[in-house]
Design a protein around this motif. Structure first.
Motif, PDB file in Angstrom:
ATOM      1  N   THR A  73       0.827  -1.195   0.000  1.00 34.31           N
ATOM      2  CA  THR A  73       0.000   0.000   0.000  1.00 34.31           C
ATOM      3  C   THR A  73       0.874   1.264   0.000  1.00 34.31           C
ATOM      4  O   THR A  73       0.347   2.367   0.074  1.00 34.31           O
ATOM      5  CB  THR A  73      -0.941   0.015   1.223  1.00 34.31           C
ATOM      6  N   LYS A  74       2.196   1.074  -0.095  1.00 34.83           N
ATOM      7  CA  LYS A  74       3.105   2.222  -0.108  1.00 34.83           C
ATOM      8  C   LYS A  74       2.883   3.083  -1.347  1.00 34.83           C
ATOM      9  O   LYS A  74       2.863   4.312  -1.265  1.00 34.83           O
ATOM     10  CB  LYS A  74       4.556   1.740  -0.051  1.00 34.83           C
ATOM     11  N   TRP A  75       2.758   2.434  -2.516  1.00 27.67           N
ATOM     12  CA  TRP A  75       2.541   3.149  -3.776  1.00 27.67           C
ATOM     13  C   TRP A  75       1.391   2.495  -4.516  1.00 27.67           C
ATOM     14  O   TRP A  75       1.262   1.280  -4.523  1.00 27.67           O
ATOM     15  CB  TRP A  75       3.784   3.089  -4.672  1.00 27.67           C
ATOM     16  N   ALA A  76       0.600   3.299  -5.184  1.00 25.52           N
ATOM     17  CA  ALA A  76      -0.459   2.800  -6.054  1.00 25.52           C
ATOM     18  C   ALA A  76      -0.700   3.839  -7.144  1.00 25.52           C
ATOM     19  O   ALA A  76      -0.813   5.023  -6.851  1.00 25.52           O
ATOM     20  CB  ALA A  76      -1.734   2.545  -5.277  1.00 25.52           C
ATOM     21  N   ARG A  77      -0.741   3.394  -8.376  1.00 22.34           N
ATOM     22  CA  ARG A  77      -1.053   4.321  -9.467  1.00 22.34           C
ATOM     23  C   ARG A  77      -2.549   4.604  -9.483  1.00 22.34           C
ATOM     24  O   ARG A  77      -2.983   5.703  -9.731  1.00 22.34           O
ATOM     25  CB  ARG A  77      -0.609   3.746 -10.808  1.00 22.34           C
ATOM     26  N   SER A  78      -3.333   3.581  -9.257  1.00 25.51           N
ATOM     27  CA  SER A  78      -4.778   3.734  -9.105  1.00 25.51           C
ATOM     28  C   SER A  78      -5.199   2.825  -7.959  1.00 25.51           C
ATOM     29  O   SER A  78      -4.533   1.852  -7.646  1.00 25.51           O
ATOM     30  CB  SER A  78      -5.505   3.353 -10.395  1.00 25.51           C
ATOM     31  N   GLY A  79      -6.274   3.127  -7.326  1.00 26.24           N
ATOM     32  CA  GLY A  79      -6.724   2.313  -6.210  1.00 26.24           C
ATOM     33  C   GLY A  79      -5.882   2.539  -4.963  1.00 26.24           C
ATOM     34  O   GLY A  79      -5.300   3.607  -4.766  1.00 26.24           O
ATOM     35  N   ARG A  80      -5.794   1.490  -4.132  1.00 24.01           N
ATOM     36  CA  ARG A  80      -5.106   1.603  -2.849  1.00 24.01           C
ATOM     37  C   ARG A  80      -3.805   0.825  -2.767  1.00 24.01           C
ATOM     38  O   ARG A  80      -3.066   0.953  -1.806  1.00 24.01           O
ATOM     39  CB  ARG A  80      -6.033   1.088  -1.739  1.00 24.01           C
ATOM     40  N   GLN A  81      -3.523  -0.047  -3.745  1.00 18.02           N
ATOM     41  CA  GLN A  81      -2.347  -0.909  -3.619  1.00 18.02           C
ATOM     42  C   GLN A  81      -1.757  -1.245  -4.971  1.00 18.02           C
ATOM     43  O   GLN A  81      -2.355  -0.997  -6.005  1.00 18.02           O
ATOM     44  CB  GLN A  81      -2.715  -2.191  -2.873  1.00 18.02           C
ATOM     45  N   SER A  82      -0.556  -1.826  -4.921  1.00 17.05           N
ATOM     46  CA  SER A  82       0.124  -2.283  -6.128  1.00 17.05           C
ATOM     47  C   SER A  82       0.834  -3.593  -5.804  1.00 17.05           C
ATOM     48  O   SER A  82       0.954  -3.979  -4.643  1.00 17.05           O
ATOM     49  CB  SER A  82       1.130  -1.234  -6.614  1.00 17.05           C
ATOM     50  N   MET A  83       1.306  -4.262  -6.828  1.00 13.09           N
ATOM     51  CA  MET A  83       2.090  -5.491  -6.662  1.00 13.09           C
ATOM     52  C   MET A  83       3.545  -5.102  -6.435  1.00 13.09           C
ATOM     53  O   MET A  83       4.006  -4.070  -6.920  1.00 13.09           O
ATOM     54  CB  MET A  83       2.001  -6.358  -7.915  1.00 13.09           C
ATOM     55  N   VAL A  84       4.275  -5.969  -5.730  1.00  9.91           N
ATOM     56  CA  VAL A  84       5.680  -5.731  -5.459  1.00  9.91           C
ATOM     57  C   VAL A  84       6.502  -6.835  -6.114  1.00  9.91           C
ATOM     58  O   VAL A  84       6.193  -8.012  -5.985  1.00  9.91           O
ATOM     59  CB  VAL A  84       5.962  -5.722  -3.935  1.00  9.91           C
ATOM     60  N   SER A  85       7.539  -6.423  -6.825  1.00 10.74           N
ATOM     61  CA  SER A  85       8.515  -7.363  -7.366  1.00 10.74           C
ATOM     62  C   SER A  85       9.861  -7.001  -6.745  1.00 10.74           C
ATOM     63  O   SER A  85      10.258  -5.841  -6.728  1.00 10.74           O
ATOM     64  CB  SER A  85       8.582  -7.238  -8.891  1.00 10.74           C
ATOM     65  N   SER A  86      10.563  -7.998  -6.233  1.00 12.66           N
ATOM     66  CA  SER A  86      11.856  -7.764  -5.588  1.00 12.66           C
ATOM     67  C   SER A  86      12.715  -9.015  -5.733  1.00 12.66           C
ATOM     68  O   SER A  86      12.277 -10.013  -6.314  1.00 12.66           O
ATOM     69  CB  SER A  86      11.657  -7.436  -4.105  1.00 12.66           C
ATOM     70  N   ASN A  87      13.938  -8.972  -5.182  1.00 11.42           N
ATOM     71  CA  ASN A  87      14.786 -10.156  -5.259  1.00 11.42           C
ATOM     72  C   ASN A  87      14.196 -11.305  -4.433  1.00 11.42           C
ATOM     73  O   ASN A  87      14.488 -12.462  -4.669  1.00 11.42           O
ATOM     74  CB  ASN A  87      16.221  -9.843  -4.833  1.00 11.42           C
ATOM     75  N   ARG A  88      13.341 -10.999  -3.482  1.00 10.37           N
ATOM     76  CA  ARG A  88      12.654 -12.023  -2.718  1.00 10.37           C
ATOM     77  C   ARG A  88      11.595 -12.730  -3.556  1.00 10.37           C
ATOM     78  O   ARG A  88      11.295 -13.904  -3.354  1.00 10.37           O
ATOM     79  CB  ARG A  88      11.987 -11.376  -1.501  1.00 10.37           C
TER      80      ARG A  88
END
Length: 195
Positions: A73-88
């Motif tokens: 929920t740190k960043w969202a282009r629209s709505g309240r949330q986004s997906m996270v992609s990381s090395n994990r």
């Protein structure tokens, strides 16, 4: 008055004749430049707001992207949330598009915040060579620093009933936020019926 009425009456057959002559040409231009040349066009929109019990993203049209609840929920282009992609989670938002044939198109676009991801399409079967296509280049930056990535892929003519596997790959150690995905598949049913 009767002279004018006579001229109008005389020009009606000429107008009808010219109109009738031009209808096939107008239809040909319409079909060539405005009509979609595919028999089946599907749009799938994924705003990362709806998740199923497994934590996967539920998109319009019944499409599901494997996501393992990697939500922020740190960043969202629209709505309240986004997906996270990381090395994990270096591979995320996976989905297989079945029954793709030569000449079919798949178009993918998404918005990202951060650097380091690639949109990837993979495919292989006994009718065509291995398919591997990736794109990590944004085509423009929108509001609040969100970058747009877009790719279009045409299935090689030799391919029959191939499964194109989509995923997002993040090989680096960066965190990238992903939102507002849009997939379009365009298929020619006539090709399917010839198989």
């Amino acid at each position: 008055n009767s002279l004018l009425a006579g001229r109008i009456h005389a020009s009606v057959p000429a107008f009808v004749f010219v109109f009738a002559l031009n209808v096939p040409a107008a239809l040909a231009v319409y079909n060539r430049y405005t009509k979609e040349p595919f028999d089946e066009v599907n749009h799938f929109r994924c705003d990362t707001e709806q998740l199923n019990a497994a934590g996967d993203v539920m998109c319009s049209g019944g499409l599901i992207l494997e996501a393992d609840s990697n939500i922020s929920t740190k960043w969202a282009r629209s709505g309240r949330q986004s997906m996270v992609s990381s090395n994990r989670f270096p591979y995320t938002l996976q989905h297989g598009f079945d029954d793709m044939n030569g000449g079919d198109l798949i178009e993918i676009e998404l918005w990202k915040k951060g650097e380091g991801i690639s949109l990837v399409l993979l495919g292989e079967n006994n009718t065509c060579d291995k398919i591997y296509i990736a794109n990590n280049k944004s085509d423009y930056t929108g509001k609040d620093g969100w970058e747009h990535i877009h790719m279009v892929y045409k299935v090689p003519e030799a391919c029959r009933n191939i499964r194109l596997h989509f995923l997002i790959h993040n090989p680096g150690g960066t965190i990238v936020y992903i939102d507002d995905l849009h997939f379009i598949t365009k298929k020619t049913v006539a090709i399917k019926n010839q198989l």
